[in-house]
Each structure stands twice: as C-alpha cells, then as structure tokens.
Design an enzyme around this catalytic site. Sequence first.
Site, PDB file in Angstrom:
ATOM      1  N   ASP A  35       4.401   2.867 -18.058  1.00 22.28           N
ATOM      2  CA  ASP A  35       4.049   1.451 -17.880  1.00 22.28           C
ATOM      3  C   ASP A  35       3.827   1.215 -16.385  1.00 22.28           C
ATOM      4  O   ASP A  35       4.742   1.435 -15.579  1.00 22.28           O
ATOM      5  CB  ASP A  35       5.183   0.565 -18.402  1.00 22.28           C
ATOM      6  CG  ASP A  35       4.852  -0.914 -18.344  1.00 22.28           C
ATOM      7  OD1 ASP A  35       3.764  -1.299 -18.829  1.00 22.28           O
ATOM      8  OD2 ASP A  35       5.667  -1.694 -17.807  1.00 22.28           O
ATOM      9  N   GLU A  60       6.475   1.009 -10.264  1.00 23.57           N
ATOM     10  CA  GLU A  60       6.438  -0.341  -9.702  1.00 23.57           C
ATOM     11  C   GLU A  60       6.413  -0.240  -8.177  1.00 23.57           C
ATOM     12  O   GLU A  60       7.126   0.571  -7.591  1.00 23.57           O
ATOM     13  CB  GLU A  60       7.670  -1.126 -10.209  1.00 23.57           C
ATOM     14  CG  GLU A  60       7.958  -2.424  -9.532  1.00 23.57           C
ATOM     15  CD  GLU A  60       6.792  -3.418  -9.528  1.00 23.57           C
ATOM     16  OE1 GLU A  60       6.210  -3.692 -10.582  1.00 23.57           O
ATOM     17  OE2 GLU A  60       6.476  -3.917  -8.426  1.00 23.57           O
ATOM     18  N   ASN A  87       2.900   3.030  -5.193  1.00 24.23           N
ATOM     19  CA  ASN A  87       1.592   2.614  -5.688  1.00 24.23           C
ATOM     20  C   ASN A  87       1.141   3.655  -6.716  1.00 24.23           C
ATOM     21  O   ASN A  87       0.980   4.832  -6.379  1.00 24.23           O
ATOM     22  CB  ASN A  87       0.613   2.546  -4.511  1.00 24.23           C
ATOM     23  CG  ASN A  87      -0.797   2.212  -4.941  1.00 24.23           C
ATOM     24  OD1 ASN A  87      -1.116   2.213  -6.130  1.00 24.23           O
ATOM     25  ND2 ASN A  87      -1.648   1.929  -3.974  1.00 24.23           N
ATOM     26  N   ASP A 113      -1.528  -7.657 -11.406  1.00 29.27           N
ATOM     27  CA  ASP A 113      -1.838  -8.707 -10.434  1.00 29.27           C
ATOM     28  C   ASP A 113      -3.349  -8.949 -10.426  1.00 29.27           C
ATOM     29  O   ASP A 113      -4.123  -8.000 -10.309  1.00 29.27           O
ATOM     30  CB  ASP A 113      -1.372  -8.279  -9.034  1.00 29.27           C
ATOM     31  CG  ASP A 113       0.145  -8.292  -8.922  1.00 29.27           C
ATOM     32  OD1 ASP A 113       0.795  -8.985  -9.727  1.00 29.27           O
ATOM     33  OD2 ASP A 113       0.674  -7.598  -8.029  1.00 29.27           O
ATOM     34  N   LYS A 117      -9.523 -13.283  -5.307  1.00 33.73           N
ATOM     35  CA  LYS A 117     -10.644 -13.314  -4.366  1.00 33.73           C
ATOM     36  C   LYS A 117     -11.453 -12.018  -4.451  1.00 33.73           C
ATOM     37  O   LYS A 117     -10.861 -10.930  -4.489  1.00 33.73           O
ATOM     38  CB  LYS A 117     -10.122 -13.479  -2.936  1.00 33.73           C
ATOM     39  CG  LYS A 117      -9.495 -14.823  -2.686  1.00 33.73           C
ATOM     40  CD  LYS A 117      -9.068 -14.955  -1.242  1.00 33.73           C
ATOM     41  CE  LYS A 117      -8.334 -16.271  -1.054  1.00 33.73           C
ATOM     42  NZ  LYS A 117      -7.245 -16.185  -0.115  1.00 33.73           N
TER      43      LYS A 117
HETATM   44  C1  LIG Z   1       2.064  -9.817 -12.675  1.00 33.04           C
HETATM   45  S1  LIG Z   1       3.289  -8.597 -12.581  1.00 33.04           S
HETATM   46  C2  LIG Z   1       3.496  -8.172 -14.309  1.00 33.04           C
HETATM   47  C3  LIG Z   1       4.807  -7.526 -14.602  1.00 33.04           C
HETATM   48  C4  LIG Z   1       5.011  -7.036 -16.050  1.00 33.04           C
HETATM   49  N1  LIG Z   1       4.120  -5.933 -16.356  1.00 33.04           N
HETATM   50  C5  LIG Z   1       4.854  -8.156 -17.039  1.00 33.04           C
HETATM   51  O1  LIG Z   1       3.902  -8.096 -17.841  1.00 33.04           O
HETATM   52  O2  LIG Z   1       5.704  -9.062 -17.035  1.00 33.04           O
HETATM   53  C6  LIG Z   1       2.431  -7.165 -11.947  1.00 33.04           C
HETATM   54  C7  LIG Z   1       3.370  -6.100 -11.417  1.00 33.04           C
HETATM   55  O3  LIG Z   1       2.612  -4.964 -10.981  1.00 33.04           O
HETATM   56  C8  LIG Z   1       3.140  -4.483  -9.742  1.00 33.04           C
HETATM   57  N2  LIG Z   1       2.057  -3.722  -9.079  1.00 33.04           N
HETATM   58  C9  LIG Z   1       0.936  -4.231  -8.536  1.00 33.04           C
HETATM   59  N3  LIG Z   1       0.139  -3.253  -8.057  1.00 33.04           N
HETATM   60  C10 LIG Z   1       0.784  -2.067  -8.332  1.00 33.04           C
HETATM   61  C11 LIG Z   1       0.475  -0.703  -8.077  1.00 33.04           C
HETATM   62  N4  LIG Z   1      -0.663  -0.350  -7.471  1.00 33.04           N
HETATM   63  N5  LIG Z   1       1.356   0.255  -8.476  1.00 33.04           N
HETATM   64  C12 LIG Z   1       2.521  -0.108  -9.085  1.00 33.04           C
HETATM   65  N6  LIG Z   1       2.874  -1.400  -9.355  1.00 33.04           N
HETATM   66  C13 LIG Z   1       2.016  -2.371  -8.988  1.00 33.04           C
HETATM   67  C14 LIG Z   1       3.564  -5.763  -9.046  1.00 33.04           C
HETATM   68  O4  LIG Z   1       4.489  -5.564  -7.993  1.00 33.04           O
HETATM   69  C15 LIG Z   1       4.165  -6.566 -10.210  1.00 33.04           C
HETATM   70  O5  LIG Z   1       5.519  -6.288 -10.411  1.00 33.04           O
END
Ligand SMILES: C[S@@+](CC[C@H](N)C(=O)[O-])C[C@H]1O[C@@H](n2cnc3c(N)ncnc32)[C@H](O)[C@@H]1O
Length: 209
Positions: A35, A60, A87, A113, A117
């Site tokens: 995930d 994460e 990442n 996320d 923009k």
């Molecule tokens: C909007 S949150 C959604 C969290 C969860 N999946 C949910 O549905 O409730 C998006 C998550 O992705 C993480 N994230 C964003 N870019 C990422 C990346 N390149 N690699 C790992 N995690 C990432 C963010 O820090 C955040 O915790």
Amino acid sequence: MRQHVNPLSINFNQIEKIPSLSEMFGDPKLNFHLDIGSAAGEFLFDLALVNTSWNYLGIEIREKLVKNAQLKVLKREIKNLYFLFGNANNIFNDVQNKFIFKNLKSISFNFPDPWFKKRHYKRRVIQPEFINMLSNKLQKGTLIFIKTDVKDLFDYMDCTILSNFRFKRIDKKDFNYSESFNPIKVKTNREKYVIVNQLDIYEMIYIKI
Ligand SMILES: C[S@@+](CC[C@H](N)C(=O)[O-])C[C@H]1O[C@@H](n2cnc3c(N)ncnc32)[C@H](O)[C@@H]1O
C-alpha cells in the site's frame, strides 16, 4: 490541514537499506500486498489482523507516522505487517530492492495527494517513469488498485497507467474481491471521510499483462 510533503525534496534521495522479506514477515512466502501512501497505517492494521494469509507492506513518506506504525507492529507482535519510510518512487528505483517484487500480488494507491497545481503534477506519486518501471519489474498478473475523490487526479492516473501497453483495466463486475488483499472491503481513513461527506469516489483496477 496537514502540510503535504514534497516527494521530490533531496531529503528523500538517500534510501536506507531495507530489510529482506524474511526479516519483515513471519512467513515471507505468503501472498504479498503493498500500500503506497499508507499514512498512519490503520487500513493495513485492519487488513493484516483479519487476513493472516497475506503479508502487507506500507510505504509512507512521513517518517514519524512510519516509526509509530512500526512500533505498534512490534508491540502487538504482528508478523504479516511491515512499514517502510521513504518516497515509494525512489525505493522501487533502487536495484537493491528488486526482491520486493517477488510474491507481490497487488499494489494500492488509496487517495494519493492530489497536487492540484499543474506545475506540481510531477509530485504526484503515479508518474509515467514510475509506471514504466513497474511494468518492467512486476510479474504478469500483478494488480494495481487506484482510488481517489479527485476526478482530475483519477483521469491523470488512469491515463498514465493505460499509456503503458502492459497494463489493462479489469472490470469491477468481473473482479472477485474475496480472493484479493481486501476481501471484506476495509476502508481507508480518507475513504471513510469521503463516504461521510458524500463525495464521489473514482476507482479502477489494472492487471499487468
Ligand atoms: C491523502 S493521504 C491518504 C492516506 C491513506 N492512503 C488514506 O486513504 O487514508 C496520502 C498519503 O500518501 C503519502 N505520500 C505522498 N507521496 C508519497 C510518496 N511518493 N511515497 C510514499 N508516500 C507518499 C502522504 O504522506 C500521505 O500520507
């Protein structure tokens, strides 16, 4: 509202060595689900406790969330769940981490996320290079699940994945959830919020062919 972490920041270029599957899981041969963007990990805790015949890995980019989630795993002695900080794009690009793709049956991107923009689109986790890399490394039959409440982001992810000829959509009607990583359709935190607020959910499943 939380500040989004910029995944392109140089802070994430340095990748820690990640443990082997047998260090992460009690039985590394089980079906394996990943995930991406697992946040505090509640979704994976709910899944791992119910589906003990699957291994779950969360990736994460917010380090504190990962540390807390991993401490919880150790405290509760859960053997089929692990969390990695970083990442996801950089972790997968590292040749030393090829072993992750062994036994990997599916990957989920739940409510990534959106980076609204246009000049920030390159911060979105699903990128053409990322999908090309996955198409080279994933075994045939591996599934990708995407879910979001942002239509524009859905279109972007759908178009990016389908522009790689090695992925095709699976019709939800023909999909047997009972054999998937999420047989009882556990919801993520964002999904629960979206449902309570009666927002739309856009989702799709793809298979590597
Ligand atoms: C909007 S949150 C959604 C969290 C969860 N999946 C949910 O549905 O409730 C998006 C998550 O992705 C993480 N994230 C964003 N870019 C990422 C990346 N390149 N690699 C790992 N995690 C990432 C963010 O820090 C955040 O915790």
